[in-house]
Motif scaffolding. Sequence first.
Motif, PDB file in Angstrom:
ATOM      1  N   ALA A 133       0.846  -1.198   0.000  1.00 35.04           N
ATOM      2  CA  ALA A 133       0.000   0.000   0.000  1.00 35.04           C
ATOM      3  C   ALA A 133       0.876   1.240   0.000  1.00 35.04           C
ATOM      4  O   ALA A 133       2.060   1.195   0.353  1.00 35.04           O
ATOM      5  CB  ALA A 133      -0.931   0.004   1.213  1.00 35.04           C
ATOM      6  N   ASP A 134       0.282   2.356  -0.407  1.00 40.36           N
ATOM      7  CA  ASP A 134       0.948   3.656  -0.385  1.00 40.36           C
ATOM      8  C   ASP A 134       0.326   4.603   0.631  1.00 40.36           C
ATOM      9  O   ASP A 134       0.758   5.748   0.760  1.00 40.36           O
ATOM     10  CB  ASP A 134       0.902   4.303  -1.776  1.00 40.36           C
ATOM     11  N   ASN A 135      -0.708   4.171   1.344  1.00 41.67           N
ATOM     12  CA  ASN A 135      -1.332   4.979   2.377  1.00 41.67           C
ATOM     13  C   ASN A 135      -1.956   4.043   3.416  1.00 41.67           C
ATOM     14  O   ASN A 135      -2.250   2.885   3.103  1.00 41.67           O
ATOM     15  CB  ASN A 135      -2.411   5.900   1.764  1.00 41.67           C
ATOM     16  N   PRO A 136      -2.132   4.453   4.659  1.00 37.38           N
ATOM     17  CA  PRO A 136      -1.927   5.813   5.155  1.00 37.38           C
ATOM     18  C   PRO A 136      -0.472   6.151   5.470  1.00 37.38           C
ATOM     19  O   PRO A 136      -0.173   7.280   5.825  1.00 37.38           O
ATOM     20  CB  PRO A 136      -2.766   5.832   6.431  1.00 37.38           C
ATOM     21  N   TYR A 137       0.446   5.155   5.348  1.00 38.34           N
ATOM     22  CA  TYR A 137       1.845   5.411   5.659  1.00 38.34           C
ATOM     23  C   TYR A 137       2.630   5.629   4.368  1.00 38.34           C
ATOM     24  O   TYR A 137       2.309   5.058   3.323  1.00 38.34           O
ATOM     25  CB  TYR A 137       2.459   4.238   6.433  1.00 38.34           C
ATOM     26  N   SER A 138       3.668   6.433   4.464  1.00 43.94           N
ATOM     27  CA  SER A 138       4.579   6.632   3.343  1.00 43.94           C
ATOM     28  C   SER A 138       5.950   6.984   3.899  1.00 43.94           C
ATOM     29  O   SER A 138       6.079   7.403   5.057  1.00 43.94           O
ATOM     30  CB  SER A 138       4.082   7.735   2.399  1.00 43.94           C
ATOM     31  N   ILE A 139       6.973   6.808   3.061  1.00 41.22           N
ATOM     32  CA  ILE A 139       8.343   7.099   3.466  1.00 41.22           C
ATOM     33  C   ILE A 139       9.063   7.766   2.310  1.00 41.22           C
ATOM     34  O   ILE A 139       8.854   7.414   1.144  1.00 41.22           O
ATOM     35  CB  ILE A 139       9.081   5.812   3.906  1.00 41.22           C
ATOM     36  N   THR A 140       9.861   8.754   2.615  1.00 40.42           N
ATOM     37  CA  THR A 140      10.670   9.447   1.612  1.00 40.42           C
ATOM     38  C   THR A 140      12.092   9.605   2.147  1.00 40.42           C
ATOM     39  O   THR A 140      12.279   9.933   3.321  1.00 40.42           O
ATOM     40  CB  THR A 140      10.089  10.838   1.295  1.00 40.42           C
ATOM     41  N   PRO A 141      13.082   9.355   1.274  1.00 41.30           N
ATOM     42  CA  PRO A 141      12.951   8.821  -0.085  1.00 41.30           C
ATOM     43  C   PRO A 141      12.712   7.318  -0.071  1.00 41.30           C
ATOM     44  O   PRO A 141      13.031   6.647   0.905  1.00 41.30           O
ATOM     45  CB  PRO A 141      14.302   9.167  -0.710  1.00 41.30           C
ATOM     46  N   ARG A 142      12.164   6.801  -1.191  1.00 37.51           N
ATOM     47  CA  ARG A 142      11.864   5.376  -1.274  1.00 37.51           C
ATOM     48  C   ARG A 142      13.132   4.548  -1.486  1.00 37.51           C
ATOM     49  O   ARG A 142      13.141   3.353  -1.226  1.00 37.51           O
ATOM     50  CB  ARG A 142      10.873   5.109  -2.414  1.00 37.51           C
ATOM     51  N   GLN A 143      14.179   5.167  -1.989  1.00 40.00           N
ATOM     52  CA  GLN A 143      15.478   4.501  -2.120  1.00 40.00           C
ATOM     53  C   GLN A 143      16.540   5.407  -1.522  1.00 40.00           C
ATOM     54  O   GLN A 143      16.591   6.602  -1.826  1.00 40.00           O
ATOM     55  CB  GLN A 143      15.801   4.191  -3.583  1.00 40.00           C
ATOM     56  N   ILE A 144      17.375   4.836  -0.673  1.00 36.30           N
ATOM     57  CA  ILE A 144      18.367   5.648   0.028  1.00 36.30           C
ATOM     58  C   ILE A 144      19.614   4.811   0.263  1.00 36.30           C
ATOM     59  O   ILE A 144      19.535   3.591   0.442  1.00 36.30           O
ATOM     60  CB  ILE A 144      17.786   6.172   1.363  1.00 36.30           C
ATOM     61  N   VAL A 145      20.768   5.464   0.244  1.00 31.89           N
ATOM     62  CA  VAL A 145      22.045   4.803   0.502  1.00 31.89           C
ATOM     63  C   VAL A 145      22.544   5.256   1.868  1.00 31.89           C
ATOM     64  O   VAL A 145      22.757   6.452   2.101  1.00 31.89           O
ATOM     65  CB  VAL A 145      23.081   5.135  -0.585  1.00 31.89           C
ATOM     66  N   VAL A 146      22.711   4.289   2.779  1.00 31.23           N
ATOM     67  CA  VAL A 146      23.245   4.578   4.107  1.00 31.23           C
ATOM     68  C   VAL A 146      24.749   4.377   4.047  1.00 31.23           C
ATOM     69  O   VAL A 146      25.217   3.254   3.815  1.00 31.23           O
ATOM     70  CB  VAL A 146      22.616   3.666   5.177  1.00 31.23           C
ATOM     71  N   PRO A 147      25.544   5.428   4.208  1.00 32.76           N
ATOM     72  CA  PRO A 147      26.996   5.283   4.044  1.00 32.76           C
ATOM     73  C   PRO A 147      27.602   4.383   5.109  1.00 32.76           C
ATOM     74  O   PRO A 147      27.135   4.333   6.252  1.00 32.76           O
ATOM     75  CB  PRO A 147      27.504   6.726   4.168  1.00 32.76           C
ATOM     76  N   GLY A 148      28.658   3.658   4.718  1.00 29.90           N
ATOM     77  CA  GLY A 148      29.340   2.789   5.663  1.00 29.90           C
ATOM     78  C   GLY A 148      29.945   3.570   6.809  1.00 29.90           C
ATOM     79  O   GLY A 148      30.644   4.559   6.603  1.00 29.90           O
ATOM     80  N   GLY A 149      29.657   3.151   8.031  1.00 27.43           N
ATOM     81  CA  GLY A 149      30.149   3.848   9.206  1.00 27.43           C
ATOM     82  C   GLY A 149      29.465   5.171   9.469  1.00 27.43           C
ATOM     83  O   GLY A 149      29.918   5.940  10.322  1.00 27.43           O
ATOM     84  N   GLY A 150      28.372   5.462   8.773  1.00 24.55           N
ATOM     85  CA  GLY A 150      27.679   6.740   8.931  1.00 24.55           C
ATOM     86  C   GLY A 150      26.200   6.551   9.174  1.00 24.55           C
ATOM     87  O   GLY A 150      25.728   5.466   9.531  1.00 24.55           O
ATOM     88  N   SER A 151      25.434   7.617   8.966  1.00 21.48           N
ATOM     89  CA  SER A 151      23.996   7.580   9.202  1.00 21.48           C
ATOM     90  C   SER A 151      23.307   8.527   8.238  1.00 21.48           C
ATOM     91  O   SER A 151      23.942   9.396   7.627  1.00 21.48           O
ATOM     92  CB  SER A 151      23.671   7.965  10.651  1.00 21.48           C
ATOM     93  N   ILE A 152      21.998   8.361   8.124  1.00 16.96           N
ATOM     94  CA  ILE A 152      21.187   9.204   7.251  1.00 16.96           C
ATOM     95  C   ILE A 152      19.753   9.154   7.762  1.00 16.96           C
ATOM     96  O   ILE A 152      19.363   8.201   8.453  1.00 16.96           O
ATOM     97  CB  ILE A 152      21.289   8.736   5.781  1.00 16.96           C
ATOM     98  N   SER A 153      18.968  10.183   7.445  1.00 18.99           N
ATOM     99  CA  SER A 153      17.601  10.280   7.960  1.00 18.99           C
ATOM    100  C   SER A 153      16.582  10.037   6.857  1.00 18.99           C
ATOM    101  O   SER A 153      16.814  10.371   5.690  1.00 18.99           O
ATOM    102  CB  SER A 153      17.355  11.660   8.585  1.00 18.99           C
ATOM    103  N   VAL A 154      15.454   9.456   7.246  1.00 18.68           N
ATOM    104  CA  VAL A 154      14.303   9.291   6.366  1.00 18.68           C
ATOM    105  C   VAL A 154      13.086   9.875   7.074  1.00 18.68           C
ATOM    106  O   VAL A 154      13.070  10.011   8.303  1.00 18.68           O
ATOM    107  CB  VAL A 154      14.055   7.810   6.009  1.00 18.68           C
TER     108      VAL A 154
END
Length: 463
Positions: A229-250
């Motif tokens: 499903a695409d609702n009621p929940y969604s996440i952006t971005p749908r594709q993301i690269v988490v760097p090695g030894g690092g972090s990133i937010s969605v």
Amino acid sequence: EFAAAVLSHGKGVAFHIQPSTGTLKAFQQLIIEITAYNNMWGEYQDDLVCKVGDLQPKLIPMQMTVKGCPVFLQMTGPQTEQPIISSHHPPPFISPCPFTWTRRNAAPRFGTHVSGESPVFRRVRLNNPTPFDIRLDWEIYNQEQDDKKLVDLLMFFGDPFPPKDTDENETASIGSTSESEIVLKTQACTFSKEFRSNSDSKEREIVTQEPTIQKIVSVLIRPHEGVPADNPYSITPRQIVVPGGGSISVCISFTPRVLPEAAPEVQCEGFLLGFMSLDDKLAKTVPNKVHRRHGYEAPPLRIDLQAFIRHALLKLDMDHDRGMVFYSTASDLVPDQPLLGVLTHSVMTQSLKLINCTKVPLYFRLLLSTPFSLSSTDLKKSTKTSHGKKEEKEQQPQLVLYPQQNMLVKVSFHTTLELLTYQHLPDTKLLPGFQVLQFDNGERKLKFNQNLVIEHSNRTTQV
């Protein structure tokens, strides 16, 4: 700290031997303790080299399988306890049983929200403790109570998770087509014990084999856990690269849908699956040493989601079940001292109580028109302040009533000289809800019937 130092070479796994050197006396038996450290999933194999003097080195094959998703959420973190490796095969073959990462990824709770209101956002930080960049492709699923499906049959052409650019367009990928996935809806079915045992044995055989050809068509059977499903929940971005030894937010959002009148409250349960892929060829496989599965073949990162939706509803507490009834006469405009002249205005006031019995703050406006009005000290205390131009143009201020709190509202009826002239107006100019009651004795009464309208922030009204 010691584990981080051992894994600092960036290969994802390391073995520590204790003791690594020494002297074996005559007829002596010595136990060698081998500890495995890891921060990356995969199937590993290597040789333990045992050298005795000038003799030919003895090679002891070792195998280890690490399963699970190393990416974890910001609020939980990885477990500090190291997994224990135990040998289930006698020498000269050492093969520890596969162990799995367990992450205490708490489900982002969206709480209770009003039906049809604006989306709610939660920002989640993903941490990658491994030495390699991990690409995550997200899929969203809803969990439905009446869902009796047991398995999902998926068919793919080429890579099911090809790399994409910032515009969500697929980049160059071998064997991929525009039709990347076909989901075949299957009826509930079961498999015999013989079929499951044969499948398990074949799967164990495939694990030890290295992929040699590019897959064109893939078919996958997996347990059914939810509905895409695409609702009621969604996440952006749908594709993301988490760097090695690092972090990133969605960013995860929840959009409360409009509930039917018959449903007082609805629970929305769902989950996100982040499927891992490695774009670095060296991270995917090292010939005869390391093989890492990816996509649907690797355990995904799972984030459970939960929220509740209910109607915006305030409870009204009044002195009479029939509502608020005002009785006024024209003589109310005659003062106690007639010599002072006729009054132009007379007011009668009654009180009612608004109670918020829900679990969420309710934002609303109270709407009444002439000859009724609202007046209360509680209204000023509960007014939602806003400096926007749109808010300034509103006729009535927006009020807020927090859970399990109440508000005293005073409703007034205004008797004026102008109101007495309404009995002579034609029907086309009469106010809504106004009636002239003519009795046999010639007496006339003016009846004003109006509802107190509660306009909630989701544009629904309560009368």
